[in-house]
Each structure stands twice: as C-alpha cells, then as structure tokens.
Motif scaffolding. Structure first.
Motif, PDB file in Angstrom:
ATOM      1  N   HIS A   1      12.521 -31.554  19.618  1.00 34.98           N
ATOM      2  CA  HIS A   1      12.098 -30.210  19.208  1.00 34.98           C
ATOM      3  C   HIS A   1      11.283 -29.541  20.300  1.00 34.98           C
ATOM      4  O   HIS A   1      10.885 -30.167  21.274  1.00 34.98           O
ATOM      5  CB  HIS A   1      11.302 -30.262  17.899  1.00 34.98           C
TER       6      HIS A   1
ATOM      7  N   HIS B   1      11.761 -30.329  11.630  1.00 36.47           N
ATOM      8  CA  HIS B   1      11.672 -29.213  12.592  1.00 36.47           C
ATOM      9  C   HIS B   1      12.332 -29.548  13.917  1.00 36.47           C
ATOM     10  O   HIS B   1      12.262 -30.669  14.398  1.00 36.47           O
ATOM     11  CB  HIS B   1      10.232 -28.747  12.824  1.00 36.47           C
TER      12      HIS B   1
ATOM     13  N   HIS C   1       4.683 -27.617  23.857  1.00 37.98           N
ATOM     14  CA  HIS C   1       5.314 -28.861  24.310  1.00 37.98           C
ATOM     15  C   HIS C   1       6.807 -28.866  24.005  1.00 37.98           C
ATOM     16  O   HIS C   1       7.292 -28.091  23.179  1.00 37.98           O
ATOM     17  CB  HIS C   1       4.651 -30.088  23.688  1.00 37.98           C
TER      18      HIS C   1
ATOM     19  N   HIS D   1       1.810 -36.781  12.638  1.00 39.71           N
ATOM     20  CA  HIS D   1       1.547 -35.415  12.192  1.00 39.71           C
ATOM     21  C   HIS D   1       1.620 -35.295  10.677  1.00 39.71           C
ATOM     22  O   HIS D   1       2.340 -36.056  10.025  1.00 39.71           O
ATOM     23  CB  HIS D   1       2.567 -34.448  12.799  1.00 39.71           C
TER      24      HIS D   1
ATOM     25  N   TYR E   1       1.588 -37.693  23.274  1.00 38.03           N
ATOM     26  CA  TYR E   1       1.708 -36.571  24.214  1.00 38.03           C
ATOM     27  C   TYR E   1       1.300 -36.986  25.621  1.00 38.03           C
ATOM     28  O   TYR E   1       0.318 -37.702  25.802  1.00 38.03           O
ATOM     29  CB  TYR E   1       0.807 -35.407  23.783  1.00 38.03           C
TER      30      TYR E   1
ATOM     31  N   GLU F   1       6.158 -34.475  24.396  1.00 36.78           N
ATOM     32  CA  GLU F   1       5.887 -35.343  23.242  1.00 36.78           C
ATOM     33  C   GLU F   1       7.004 -36.365  23.130  1.00 36.78           C
ATOM     34  O   GLU F   1       8.186 -36.021  23.243  1.00 36.78           O
ATOM     35  CB  GLU F   1       5.828 -34.508  21.954  1.00 36.78           C
TER      36      GLU F   1
HETATM   37 FE   LIG Z   1       5.871 -31.634  18.349  1.00 35.78          FE
END
Ligand SMILES: [Fe+2]
Length: 290
Positions: free
Chosen positions: A138, A184, A198, A230, A239, A249
């Motif tokens: 993503h 996502h 990112h 998350h 990261y 990421e």
């Molecule tokens: Fe992310």
C-alpha cells in the motif's frame, strides 16, 4: 484492478537501487530513460520505479489485467473531473497508462498490464529472496485535505472506504481505502503539507517482519519504528527510511474487509490507532514526510 507499482524520487539513483536491492530485498528487473525498475518476489513485474531529482512520490499506479477492465477504469478516471491525461512510457510490461492528480498534487495512474500473473506464486522466487517482500502492499500519502482526497479517490478509482480517523474539532485526519478486499492499499493522513508518508511492501507473515528487523540490526541499521501492529487494518508494521529519506514499511497480516462492509470510525488520540501493541506513540521523525 489492484495496486500495481510506486514511482519514487531519490537523490542518487544508483545508491538507492543498491539499497532497495540489498537492504529491502527487491530484484532489479529493468532500467532505461533514467529510471530503474525493481520488483518483489511473487510476480515477474516491477513494483517500484526509481528516478532522480529529489525524494518523494512521483506516482502510484493501479493495474488492470485486460483491455476491457482498462477501458472501464480509464473512462472512470476521465469522468472524475480531475483532468485525466494519457501517459507514454511507464516501464516494462506497462502497455498503456492514464493519470490524474489528486487535490494535494499526488499523481495516480491506471495502467494496462497484460500478461501479468493474477496471483502470487513461488515460481519466480529464489533462495536469496527468502524473507524479502513478496508483493507491493500500500501507499500512505500526507495531505492537507483528507475529505477532498477521499472523494477524489472514490471518483477516480472507485476505491472503497475501510476506516476513517476523526478527531473532535479537527474533522477527519486519516482514511484507509481499498480496491479489493484487503483493508487498505491507499491510506491518507492529514499533514500541514502534501507529500509522501510511506510506501509499503508485504512480507509473508508477522514472523518475517520480526526477522526482517533482526536482519537490519545485524547489518548495522536500525528501523525508524516498529515492530508493532496498527489499529486500522490490524497489520503488523516495521518502518525504515531509504538513503534519500523516503519511508518504507514492511508489513504483514493485514485484515480483509467484506465488499459491502460499512467503514469504521476511529476517534480521538487513542495511541492504539498507530500501535495497538503498546501504549506509546512513534518517534517524532515518524511525522516527517518526503
Ligand atoms: Fe502503512
């Protein structure tokens, strides 16, 4: 349609290419026209285009597998009112491309990718690629206007909203959108300036993310933030910054969302939004953008 590739800018193309190859584990799959193309292990196509001229996001592309899907996506882009333009050369395996700019200036493309695998497989993996990213995952962009960006991504690409982050008195400060059933592939966070937060690559599982962090430490590099998990998307994260400062990421174990599911609204300043495994936030540098 699925997220297809990122194009990022760097200070030094040769140094960046080596870093993405040796540190992240991408494979170089082509070059030309001042660009270098690298790919993850699970498909034959490229996932990252690197070009010079300073850091930041050049574009993010969604790919269509056949002419019919591409024509429909291009028509949607054209009808979005964002001013779509045909783009010429984009990289190996990209036959046609059309682009629009989001309200914050971020360029989004739809590309035709005939002959590309529809699913991940091990046929192109080798021993060196074990523990390396298997797929693009993503992008997360920083924008001044979250709501306008969400509306534009809905109009241009038909992305569906998975989650919003809303803070009283500040409105929506984050949004997570999807093209398919993964939570996502396009995330948006509010910032004083527009830019890139990112880009993310997918590892096989959460244990691989920890192994990746160990490998960085053994190579004398440390991550910027993580390993953690998350809130929105529930994906495991790590990261790291590239030599030009672009944030990368490494992620795994993202949730799936059923097609018709309503979006969830996360509220306030709950630290579990960023990291549900620990009650402390990221380092200050985490809010820098490129
Ligand atoms: Fe992310």
């Amino acid at each position: 349609m699925r997220i297809d590739h990122f194009a990022i800018g760097v200070e030094d193309v040769a140094a960046a290419t080596e870093w993405y190859r040796e540190t992240i584990g991408l494979r170089e799959v082509g070059g030309g026209d001042g660009r270098r193309f690298l790919g993850c292990g699970g498909r034959v196509d490229f996932d990252l285009a690197i070009e010079g001229g300073g850091n930041g996001l050049r574009h993010v592309a969604y790919g269509c597998f056949d002419e019919e899907e591409y024509e429909a996506a291009a028509a949607r882009l054209e009808g979005s009112g964002l001013g779509s333009v045909e783009v010429a050369f984009q990289g190996p395996g990209v036959e046609r491309a059309v682009a629009v700019s989001l309200p914050g200036g971020h360029v989004v493309q739809v590309v035709l990718r005939e002959g590309v695998d529809h699913y991940l497989r091990v046929a192109h993996w080798d021993a060196k690629a074990a523990g390396s990213p298997r797929e693009i995952d993503h992008v997360n962009i920083a924008v001044q206007d979250v709501d306008a960006t969400v509306a534009a991504l809905d109009a241009a690409l038909g992305l569906r909203l998975s989650d919003l982050h809303n803070v009283d008195g500040h409105g929506n400060v984050g949004a997570w959108m999807r093209a398919g059933d993964r939570h996502h592939d396009f995330a948006i966070i509010r910032n004083r300036a527009d830019g890139l937060h990112h880009v993310a690559y997918q590892l096989a599982d959460a244990a691989d993310v920890i192994r990746f962090a160990d490998r960085l430490a053994m190579a004398g590099t440390t991550a910027e933030y993580g390993v953690g998990r998350h809130g929105p998307g529930s994906n495991v994260f790590l990261y790291v910054r590239d030599p030009s400062g672009n944030r990368v990421e490494l992620t795994a174990d993202m949730a799936s969302v059923p097609a018709g599911a309503p979006h969830r609204v996360w509220r306030g300043t709950d630290p579990s939004i960023v990291n549900s495994l620990a009650p402390y936030g990221p380092p200050k540098t985490f809010w820098e953008i490129t």
